[in-house]
Design a protein around this motif. Structure first.
Motif, PDB file in Angstrom:
ATOM      1  N   ARG A  28     -17.652   8.204  25.137  1.00  0.00           N
ATOM      2  CA  ARG A  28     -16.794   7.287  24.387  1.00  0.00           C
ATOM      3  C   ARG A  28     -16.083   8.061  23.279  1.00  0.00           C
ATOM      4  O   ARG A  28     -14.875   7.903  23.080  1.00  0.00           O
ATOM      5  N   ARG A  44      -6.154   4.086  31.755  1.00  0.00           N
ATOM      6  CA  ARG A  44      -7.417   3.373  31.847  1.00  0.00           C
ATOM      7  C   ARG A  44      -7.951   3.376  33.281  1.00  0.00           C
ATOM      8  O   ARG A  44      -9.140   3.579  33.516  1.00  0.00           O
ATOM      9  N   ALA A  64     -19.130   0.971  31.845  1.00  0.00           N
ATOM     10  CA  ALA A  64     -18.814  -0.169  30.988  1.00  0.00           C
ATOM     11  C   ALA A  64     -18.990   0.203  29.520  1.00  0.00           C
ATOM     12  O   ALA A  64     -18.166  -0.143  28.674  1.00  0.00           O
ATOM     13  N   MET A  74     -16.187   2.513  28.361  1.00  0.00           N
ATOM     14  CA  MET A  74     -14.903   1.825  28.246  1.00  0.00           C
ATOM     15  C   MET A  74     -14.971   0.662  27.259  1.00  0.00           C
ATOM     16  O   MET A  74     -13.995  -0.050  27.059  1.00  0.00           O
ATOM     17  N   GLU A  75     -16.152   0.456  26.662  1.00  0.00           N
ATOM     18  CA  GLU A  75     -16.373  -0.635  25.709  1.00  0.00           C
ATOM     19  C   GLU A  75     -15.932  -1.977  26.263  1.00  0.00           C
ATOM     20  O   GLU A  75     -15.121  -2.692  25.653  1.00  0.00           O
ATOM     21  N   SER A  76     -16.443  -2.262  27.429  1.00  0.00           N
ATOM     22  CA  SER A  76     -16.063  -3.497  28.093  1.00  0.00           C
ATOM     23  C   SER A  76     -17.314  -4.073  28.741  1.00  0.00           C
ATOM     24  O   SER A  76     -18.327  -3.390  28.851  1.00  0.00           O
ATOM     25  N   SER A  77     -17.239  -5.322  29.168  1.00  0.00           N
ATOM     26  CA  SER A  77     -18.408  -5.912  29.807  1.00  0.00           C
ATOM     27  C   SER A  77     -18.575  -5.326  31.202  1.00  0.00           C
ATOM     28  O   SER A  77     -17.644  -4.760  31.768  1.00  0.00           O
ATOM     29  N   ARG A  78     -19.779  -5.499  31.733  1.00  0.00           N
ATOM     30  CA  ARG A  78     -20.042  -4.976  33.073  1.00  0.00           C
ATOM     31  C   ARG A  78     -19.096  -5.586  34.095  1.00  0.00           C
ATOM     32  O   ARG A  78     -18.488  -4.885  34.901  1.00  0.00           O
ATOM     33  N   ALA A 109     -16.221  -7.154  33.729  1.00  0.00           N
ATOM     34  CA  ALA A 109     -14.810  -6.782  33.543  1.00  0.00           C
ATOM     35  C   ALA A 109     -14.575  -5.355  34.032  1.00  0.00           C
ATOM     36  O   ALA A 109     -13.543  -5.055  34.649  1.00  0.00           O
ATOM     37  N   THR A 110     -15.555  -4.496  33.781  1.00  0.00           N
ATOM     38  CA  THR A 110     -15.420  -3.105  34.223  1.00  0.00           C
ATOM     39  C   THR A 110     -15.425  -3.019  35.745  1.00  0.00           C
ATOM     40  O   THR A 110     -14.654  -2.265  36.331  1.00  0.00           O
ATOM     41  N   ALA A 126     -12.056  -4.201  36.952  1.00  0.00           N
ATOM     42  CA  ALA A 126     -11.015  -3.211  36.655  1.00  0.00           C
ATOM     43  C   ALA A 126     -11.160  -1.981  37.546  1.00  0.00           C
ATOM     44  O   ALA A 126     -10.157  -1.408  37.999  1.00  0.00           O
ATOM     45  N   GLU A 138      -4.749  -4.554  31.784  1.00  0.00           N
ATOM     46  CA  GLU A 138      -5.391  -4.340  30.478  1.00  0.00           C
ATOM     47  C   GLU A 138      -4.582  -3.421  29.589  1.00  0.00           C
ATOM     48  O   GLU A 138      -3.943  -2.521  30.009  1.00  0.00           O
TER      49      GLU A 138
END
Lengths: 194, 221
Positions: free
Chosen positions: A78, A129, A148, A151-155, A157-158, A161, A194
């Motif tokens: 990150r 991204r 996840a 990328m600082e995102s939820s599982r 959503a990842t 994406a 995104e």
């Protein structure tokens, strides 16, 4: 031997700012971090500098590190990602004029990771991204949980994406191969909202 | 499984060239050492009372959970019916995919940590396989479970192929770019279980995962 048990063992040492723990951690993950950074800034030396910065940042906030070895590794990824995004922002503000190019330095804009031309062209057509997701998952083999976290995102959503990124890459790959890599012109990535 | 065929995946992942050279490593380590020297050393931390906090939280949760469980058979008009309605979204939230995710995470943690693949891993594979059964065929959690089971599978091959310590040592000293799965001498039995469960995840329901992947490909064209 897996790096995971070793990473888990290093967490405590890192938290205590133990020098040898940092050295071991560097030996374990610096290559992957540099590969990831290089996929973003596309320049090996800048990538390595960003990796170093990430480690220095880790040294400064060592005692706040929580979780297991994977969490620690994701933290570094990150930090590298943020470093790269900063670098890319800097470049877009001040377009780089390559006046003093080091001989071993690749030209800005080219991947340095040994991908064949079709893969490189198809990847170049993705959004940053989307490329991050592909590289983290398929090149570096990070698990869904780690991707996840990087990328600082939820599982979920990842996952979604990543699937979109995979489809986009497949589409680009089809397009690149059908018209031949030499006649390649990047297409807009299209699907990344995104 | 993944949207990609194995060829695409190997084209992406095979030619990794970034290996940190010794002088770059030395430079980095010197900078890190200098930074660490300037910063105060963190005293050896007491084990934080995380477990105690969790237990306290669990105790606090017992009452509402008791009510929630009791309310499970409640009908409209019953005293406990409002409780049941209140709990409904939470139950939905911790639905099959959340449950599956947690089971798959457990398995991943287990495979990460133990080079000795034990009965725990077998049980975790079983629990995870059960948990993903309710998910749609193309759900990424299934893919993740397949990847973990593949890892257990690869361990078996590595155990069979490399009982040569010299080779092992050589690979250990290289900067690790790829994810090497843990190697265990007892992987054989577990892999059999893993294989059986992998088969179960892909074949118990129809259409199979492979078919779904084909479907995705067709849609992409």
């Amino acid at each position: 031997m897996s790096e995971y048990p070793e990473l888990d063992r290093l967490v405590r040492g890192v938290r205590q700012r133990d020098n040898s723990a940092f050295a071991d951690l560097h030996r374990l993950v610096a290559g992957s971090l540099a590969t990831f950074a290089n996929s973003m800034v596309r320049d090996r030396h800048t990538a390595e500098d960003i990796v170093q910065q990430a480690f220095l940042e880790l040294a400064r906030s060592a005692e706040t590190i929580k979780g297991d070895g994977r969490t620690l590794r994701a933290w570094l990824f990150r930090a590298v990602r943020f470093g790269c995004l900063d670098e890319l922002r800097r470049r877009s503000r001040r377009p780089e004029v390559p006046t003093d190019v080091l001989p071993e330095r690749t030209e800005t804009g080219e991947f340095d990771l040994g991908w064949d031309p079709e893969i490189a062209s198809a990847l170049a057509a993705l959004s940053e991204r989307q490329r991050n997701l592909i590289v983290l998952k398929h090149v570096l083999g990070l698990s869904g949980r780690e991707v996840a976290s990087v990328m600082e995102s939820s599982r979920s959503a990842t996952y979604a994406a990543t699937e979109r990124a995979e489809r986009a890459l497949k589409r680009e790959l089809g397009a690149v191969e059908s018209r031949g890599a030499s006649a390649f012109r990047p297409l807009p990535a299209g699907e990344d909202a995104e | 499984m993944s949207t990609f065929d194995t060829n695409t995946i190997s084209r992406l992942s095979d030619p990794i060239t970034i290996e940190i050279t010794d002088d770059v490593r030395d430079r980095h380590l010197a900078a890190i050492e200098a930074a660490l020297a300037e910063l105060p050393t963190v005293p050896v931390a007491r084990r934080r009372p995380r477990r105690a906090v969790l237990l306290a939280a669990a105790a606090l949760l017992v009452l509402p959970i008791g009510a929630a469980i009791a309310s499970d058979s409640a009908a409209p008009g019953d005293v406990l019916y409002p409780v049941k309605m209140a709990v409904e979204p939470i139950v939905a939230m911790f639905g099959s995919d959340v449950r599956a995710e947690r089971r798959v995470d457990e398995l991943e943690r287990l495979v990460d940590r133990t080079t000795d693949i034990s009965e725990d891993v077998e049980n975790a594979v079983e629990r995870a396989t059960d948990a993903v059964r309710d998910l749609p065929e193309s759900h990424p959690i299934r893919e993740e479970l397949d990847r973990i089971i593949d890892r257990i599978h690869r361990n078996q091959h590595e155990t069979e192929d490399t009982d040569r310590p010299a080779e092992r040592e050589a690979t250990d000293t290289e900067p690790s770019v790829r994810t090497d799965p843990p190697v265990s001498d007892s992987a054989t039995t577990t892999t059999t279980v893993a294989e059986r469960h992998r088969d179960a995840t892909t074949t118990t329901t129809s259409p199979s995962t492979t078919t779904t992947t084909e479907g995705d490909r067709t849609r992409d064209r």
